[in-house]
Design a protein around this motif. Structure first.
Motif, PDB file in Angstrom:
ATOM      1  N   LYS A  49       0.850  -1.186   0.000  1.00  0.00           N
ATOM      2  CA  LYS A  49       0.000   0.000   0.000  1.00  0.00           C
ATOM      3  C   LYS A  49       0.888   1.239   0.000  1.00  0.00           C
ATOM      4  O   LYS A  49       1.157   1.820   1.062  1.00  0.00           O
ATOM      5  CB  LYS A  49      -0.928   0.005   1.216  1.00  0.00           C
ATOM      6  CG  LYS A  49      -2.028  -1.036   1.194  1.00  0.00           C
ATOM      7  CD  LYS A  49      -2.885  -0.937   2.453  1.00  0.00           C
ATOM      8  CE  LYS A  49      -4.037  -1.914   2.408  1.00  0.00           C
ATOM      9  NZ  LYS A  49      -5.066  -1.539   1.429  1.00  0.00           N
ATOM     10  N   PRO A  50       1.386   1.642  -1.161  1.00  0.00           N
ATOM     11  CA  PRO A  50       2.251   2.821  -1.225  1.00  0.00           C
ATOM     12  C   PRO A  50       1.580   4.041  -0.579  1.00  0.00           C
ATOM     13  O   PRO A  50       0.380   4.267  -0.742  1.00  0.00           O
ATOM     14  CB  PRO A  50       2.448   3.027  -2.730  1.00  0.00           C
ATOM     15  CG  PRO A  50       2.260   1.663  -3.318  1.00  0.00           C
ATOM     16  CD  PRO A  50       1.190   1.021  -2.486  1.00  0.00           C
ATOM     17  N   GLY A  51       2.366   4.788   0.181  1.00  0.00           N
ATOM     18  CA  GLY A  51       1.836   5.961   0.869  1.00  0.00           C
ATOM     19  C   GLY A  51       1.375   5.683   2.282  1.00  0.00           C
ATOM     20  O   GLY A  51       0.938   6.596   2.983  1.00  0.00           O
ATOM     21  N   THR A  52       1.467   4.428   2.715  1.00  0.00           N
ATOM     22  CA  THR A  52       1.091   4.084   4.089  1.00  0.00           C
ATOM     23  C   THR A  52       2.334   3.824   4.929  1.00  0.00           C
ATOM     24  O   THR A  52       3.434   3.684   4.405  1.00  0.00           O
ATOM     25  CB  THR A  52       0.204   2.826   4.141  1.00  0.00           C
ATOM     26  OG1 THR A  52       0.968   1.687   3.719  1.00  0.00           O
ATOM     27  CG2 THR A  52      -1.030   2.990   3.277  1.00  0.00           C
ATOM     28  N   GLU A  53       2.122   3.770   6.227  1.00  0.00           N
ATOM     29  CA  GLU A  53       3.155   3.355   7.169  1.00  0.00           C
ATOM     30  C   GLU A  53       2.662   2.130   7.921  1.00  0.00           C
ATOM     31  O   GLU A  53       1.467   2.010   8.209  1.00  0.00           O
ATOM     32  CB  GLU A  53       3.472   4.475   8.174  1.00  0.00           C
ATOM     33  CG  GLU A  53       4.080   5.729   7.552  1.00  0.00           C
ATOM     34  CD  GLU A  53       5.477   5.502   7.008  1.00  0.00           C
ATOM     35  OE1 GLU A  53       6.147   4.540   7.461  1.00  0.00           O
ATOM     36  OE2 GLU A  53       5.918   6.263   6.128  1.00  0.00           O
ATOM     37  N   VAL A  54       3.575   1.219   8.231  1.00  0.00           N
ATOM     38  CA  VAL A  54       3.268   0.039   9.036  1.00  0.00           C
ATOM     39  C   VAL A  54       4.229   0.044  10.221  1.00  0.00           C
ATOM     40  O   VAL A  54       5.429  -0.160  10.033  1.00  0.00           O
ATOM     41  CB  VAL A  54       3.404  -1.262   8.232  1.00  0.00           C
ATOM     42  CG1 VAL A  54       3.166  -2.474   9.129  1.00  0.00           C
ATOM     43  CG2 VAL A  54       2.420  -1.276   7.061  1.00  0.00           C
ATOM     44  N   TYR A  61      -1.322   2.491   8.427  1.00  0.00           N
ATOM     45  CA  TYR A  61      -1.751   3.848   8.756  1.00  0.00           C
ATOM     46  C   TYR A  61      -1.392   4.765   7.592  1.00  0.00           C
ATOM     47  O   TYR A  61      -0.354   4.581   6.944  1.00  0.00           O
ATOM     48  CB  TYR A  61      -1.016   4.393   9.983  1.00  0.00           C
ATOM     49  CG  TYR A  61      -1.419   3.804  11.309  1.00  0.00           C
ATOM     50  CD1 TYR A  61      -2.403   4.408  12.097  1.00  0.00           C
ATOM     51  CD2 TYR A  61      -0.790   2.664  11.802  1.00  0.00           C
ATOM     52  CE1 TYR A  61      -2.754   3.888  13.325  1.00  0.00           C
ATOM     53  CE2 TYR A  61      -1.138   2.133  13.040  1.00  0.00           C
ATOM     54  CZ  TYR A  61      -2.122   2.758  13.790  1.00  0.00           C
ATOM     55  OH  TYR A  61      -2.465   2.237  15.019  1.00  0.00           O
ATOM     56  N   VAL A  62      -2.224   5.763   7.355  1.00  0.00           N
ATOM     57  CA  VAL A  62      -1.856   6.842   6.449  1.00  0.00           C
ATOM     58  C   VAL A  62      -1.214   7.932   7.292  1.00  0.00           C
ATOM     59  O   VAL A  62      -1.807   8.376   8.279  1.00  0.00           O
ATOM     60  CB  VAL A  62      -3.088   7.397   5.706  1.00  0.00           C
ATOM     61  CG1 VAL A  62      -2.699   8.607   4.855  1.00  0.00           C
ATOM     62  CG2 VAL A  62      -3.717   6.312   4.841  1.00  0.00           C
TER      63      VAL A  62
END
Length: 211
Positions: free
Chosen positions: A36-41, A105-106
């Motif tokens: 999911k590009p643009g997200t953080e994990v 998360y975004v």
């Protein structure tokens, strides 16, 4: 999971996120982020250990990701509450590992109440995560969303459920919004958590101090 201070300690923990004892699970976090590009994990704190973990703390993770970049029970107050529970029952950090129901998360945007689709989307990451902690056989599900994901997990009838005899414990979210407005309500929630973790410790063969 631990209370994370600013400055040198946080930088040291961040630089250790690929230590051998957590490398596999944090590499999983990287692979999920890439989906999911643009997200953080958020990562798992290096105080935990994939080879020693017996109990998983599964969080509903509504709200904003912790500024540390690691998976936590919520904000600093929530972190302190759960740390207190673990300390009171004698649960050492290498024997428990956190995970989020919905790993993504975004940046800058809090997660709202997780949808049915988001919870279902968290199932495959959960299965991949559990495969990396082969000695884990108990999940303490904090909050409604975590409990729904665990119900979906059990319905998969995955072989690891039976091979490891997984047990799910339902507990309240540790986050303040769901934790109860009165001191009595809060203590009731903490007492339930202590019972869940103590039972999970006994079930997974961990010694309980004073028992």
């Amino acid at each position: 999971m631990q209370s994370l201070d600013h400055g040198t300690q946080s930088e040291e923990l961040w630089n250790r996120r690929y230590d051998d004892n957590v490398a596999e699970v944090n590499q999983l976090c990287d692979s999920l982020k890439a989906l999911k590009p643009g997200t953080e994990v958020p990562y798992v704190d290096p105080m935990h250990d994939v080879g020693e973990t017996r109990i998983v703390s599964l969080f509903s993770n509504i709200g904003t990701a912790h500024k540390s970049g690691f998976i936590t029970a919520g904000d600093d107050d929530a972190v302190a509450r759960l740390l207190g529970v673990h300390w009171q029952v004698g649960l050492r950090p290498e024997y428990v590992m956190p995970w989020n129901t919905y790993p993504w998360y975004v940046p800058g945007e809090p997660n709202g109440k997780l949808t049915k689709e988001q919870i279902q989307e968290g199932l495959k990451p959960l299965l991949r995560f559990l495969a990396l902690v082969p000695r884990a056989s108990a999940i303490v599900a904090h909050g409604t969303e975590a409990q729904r994901l665990c119900a979906a997990f059990l319905k998969t009838e995955n072989r690891m459920i039976y091979r490891r005899s997984f047990k799910i414990y339902k507990a309240r979210s540790v986050d303040g919004r769901a934790f109860g407005a009165t001191a009595e309500r809060q203590e009731e929630g903490l007492a339930t958590m202590r019972i869940a973790y103590k039972d999970a410790m006994a079930r997974t063969g961990l010694a309980i101090p004073g028992s």
